[in-house]
Design a protein around this motif. Structure first.
Motif: not given
Length: 291
Positions: A17, A26, A58, A60, A73, A75
């Motif tokens: 990320y 983040l 979120y 991942n 990823t 969000i």
């Protein structure tokens, strides 16, 4: 060994990320739930909720291929809601998506009548419309929640206002017509107000990046209508109300709603005359914000 594997996965997630975000950081304060899913070739980290946003999500996913990995990823975008919505049904622990939502909405805008004769000098920005959708059922027809079918019930108030030297009145106690104020009068406004019970059917597509568009009919039962004239005579304020003005009882609006950069807008048009056959004819066009 599994704990080491999980710890390594989290490090890889954060590293991936960080690299993709070009040194952006983040920070998730007070997450409501953290889920880690592991198998031989996949590691998935899911964070649901955060401080001040119950809908934050979120995710991942790392797919392990020999000594390499692929990272994905997602969000959920930050957003604000003036009126909260209620999710209906159940969801899996690792998902945030509901297929059905019960919501309420508020719209405020202006009316700008069309197909009116030259005697009608409407003042658009003094002619307000108020929309209240008391209950709306939203059904998402796909897993990505991009396509939505909505059915809503609500109330609507529309004003059609003139501020010149003419006013609405009932001719012989029946049809609405237009007359001119005497020269000794100081006019303030003359308006027609329509109150309606509404049912809305709409299909909406979300293109992402804060842009969406929807379209559908609004069925109106125009339960009440009135005329109000306000003016001064010899320095004193006067108001005159008239009811039973023979509004058209059932009309259909065609509503286009849009989100542009997350700003919710609407436009409504009806091909039906607002009043029954008589001395005054015009059709309704309105626009504004629909939250």
């Amino acid at each position: 060994m599994k704990q080491i594997h999980t710890a390594l996965t989290i490090v890889l997630v954060l590293s991936a990320y960080s690299a993709s975000a070009q040194s952006d950081t983040l920070v998730i304060n007070n997450p409501h739930k953290v889920t880690i899913i592991s198998n031989d070739s996949l590691q998935r980290v899911i964070v649901n909720g955060k401080q001040g946003d119950d809908d934050f999500n979120y995710q991942n996913t790392i797919r392990l291929v020999d000594a390499n990995y692929e990272s994905h990823t997602s969000i959920s975008r930050d957003h604000w809601e003036l009126i909260p919505s209620v999710r209906v049904g159940s969801r899996k622990d690792d998902e945030q998506d509901y297929s059905n939502v019960i919501s309420a909405h508020l719209g405020i805008g202006f009316t700008s009548p069309t197909h009116a004769d030259d005697r009608l000098d409407f003042s658009t920005f003094k002619s307000l419309e108020l929309i209240t959708t008391i209950a709306q059922w939203d059904h998402f027809v796909d897993r990505r929640r991009r396509n939505m079918l909505s059915l809503g019930l609500g109330l609507n108030w529309r004003n059609y206002c003139m501020t010149g030297d003419r006013f609405f009145t009932k001719a012989d106690g029946s049809d609405v017509t237009v007359a001119r104020y005497p020269l000794t009068y100081e006019p303030k406004f003359s308006r027609i107000r329509i109150f309606a019970l509404t049912a809305t059917l709409r299909f909406e597509h979300d293109f992402g990046h804060g842009f969406a568009i929807g379209f559908g009919p609004v069925f109106n039962y125009n339960a009440h209508a009135s005329i109000k004239n306000k003016y001064k005579f010899l320095g004193e304020k006067h108001e005159r109300m008239e009811k039973n003005i023979r509004q058209r009882p059932f009309t259909i609006d065609w509503m286009l709603n849009m989100r542009i950069a997350d700003i919710p807008l609407y436009v409504k048009y009806s091909n039906d005359d607002v009043l029954k056959d008589g001395g005054v004819k015009f059709k309704s066009l309105s626009f504004g914000l629909y939250l």
